[in-house]
Write an enzyme that holds these catalytic residues in place. Sequence first.
Site: not given
Ligand code: UD1
Length: 426
Positions: A315, A100, A124
């Site tokens: 994490d 992702r 996922d």
């Molecule tokens: C997240 C974790 C990061 C971790 C990674 C891998 C946080 C804030 N982020 O990063 O620490 O290393 O997963 O496991 O802890 N969301 C939306 N719309 C968007 C983007 C995100 O609704 O466009 C929501 C997601 O569903 C989630 C939250 O925001 O509930 C955090 O997402 P985000 O920080 O973007 O996720 P990652 O970048 O994958």
Amino acid sequence: MDAAAPAQSDTIVAGRTGALEGEVQIAGAKNSVLKLMAACLLAEGRHSLANVPDISDVSLMCELLEAMGVTVTRTDHRLAIDVPAELNTSAPYHLVERMRASIVVLGPLLARFGEARVALPGGDDFGPRPIDMHLRALESLGATFSTAHGDISGTAGVLSGAEIVLEYPSVGATENVLMAAVRAKGRTLIVNPAREPEIGDLMNFLNQMGAQVGWAGDRLAIDGVEHMSPVRSDDGYRVIADRIEAATFLAAVGMCGGSVLLRGAVADHMTMLTRKLTEMGLHIVEDAAGVRATAGGRLSSADVSTLPYPGLATDCKPFLVTMLTTASGVGIVTENIFMGRFRYIDELRRMGADIRTEGHHAVVRGAERLSGAPVRAPDIRAGAALVVAGLAADGETEVADAAHIDRGYEDLVGKLAGLGAAISRH
Ligand code: UD1
């Protein structure tokens, strides 16, 4: 790029282990290096990264860059990334769906080429991961998007700086905006950005490439520049240490006891975690070489809540839940980032853990002992947590689908065995 390593067998077998002793080298951060690799797309020329972990997500990101026309040479924890003047600006589904984090090529491609086509990532194992915030933020800079045939296509004439308010401090959205705004016209301000250490690493990397990115109070300020070039350094840009790998070894010491030096770990990146683990009975001290953890006897339970950085990382939650399964007392764990991220709990229950879940809470009642069982790794961190659980369980624990673990860990089995763990791969 080098030929892929021969496929490893898919099961890790962990047996009950006494005190862990010795030292372990913490690798470069997965969640940083993948983003730095994407950032290389912003400038033509040869980029060089050092302290690159030997993990399969890095191999996937190499494949993705190569599919775009980039040449990647991987040697002993280093990457040379040759970015040509012209690129194929598409990220194909068969790569995006396996990782992702590939969505972060969107920002740099739009910034440099004014176009990008990226397959829409699916969900996922811990639930849907939307990208609406990424897209809205990039639209504020002037990009437009359309979707067709499972791809999202973006175009942009000249991107222009804007004030972007993130309703949640999303790590991925902050990274995509940073990498688009560095080459936009004028100033971009990101209100409510993510502030993870990996964001700081990306900011340093971009600045060394010629960008102008910094903090303006609690907002991120990016002054667009016209030209960026590869970081000039003979040794390559050094990726920061992986705080989640460090957390994995802290958990192993907590479960098994002993004293281990985590060489290269950065205490400042895990303040909230080390505070919580200290409350649970670990002794953690910062050392010039890294972080030393010592534990003996049974841990005490504590309540745990995940939050965006500097809060406790989502994490790290599988490791905390695992430690609570044998701690004395009851701990309540609350997940605030990804609501579905509790699937490995069924696996821990198979090992005798007493865990009740309700919505985004888990109530963990510590048992004297876990009991080894065949289990399945549902994702990277939960897989590693099950391995750690196996070290404190009677009998043998077979963790199947260990390839998930290889996505984020360089030789987890070898590193744990080096500390005295009863562990092997079959
Ligand atoms: C997240 C974790 C990061 C971790 C990674 C891998 C946080 C804030 N982020 O990063 O620490 O290393 O997963 O496991 O802890 N969301 C939306 N719309 C968007 C983007 C995100 O609704 O466009 C929501 C997601 O569903 C989630 C939250 O925001 O509930 C955090 O997402 P985000 O920080 O973007 O996720 P990652 O970048 O994958």
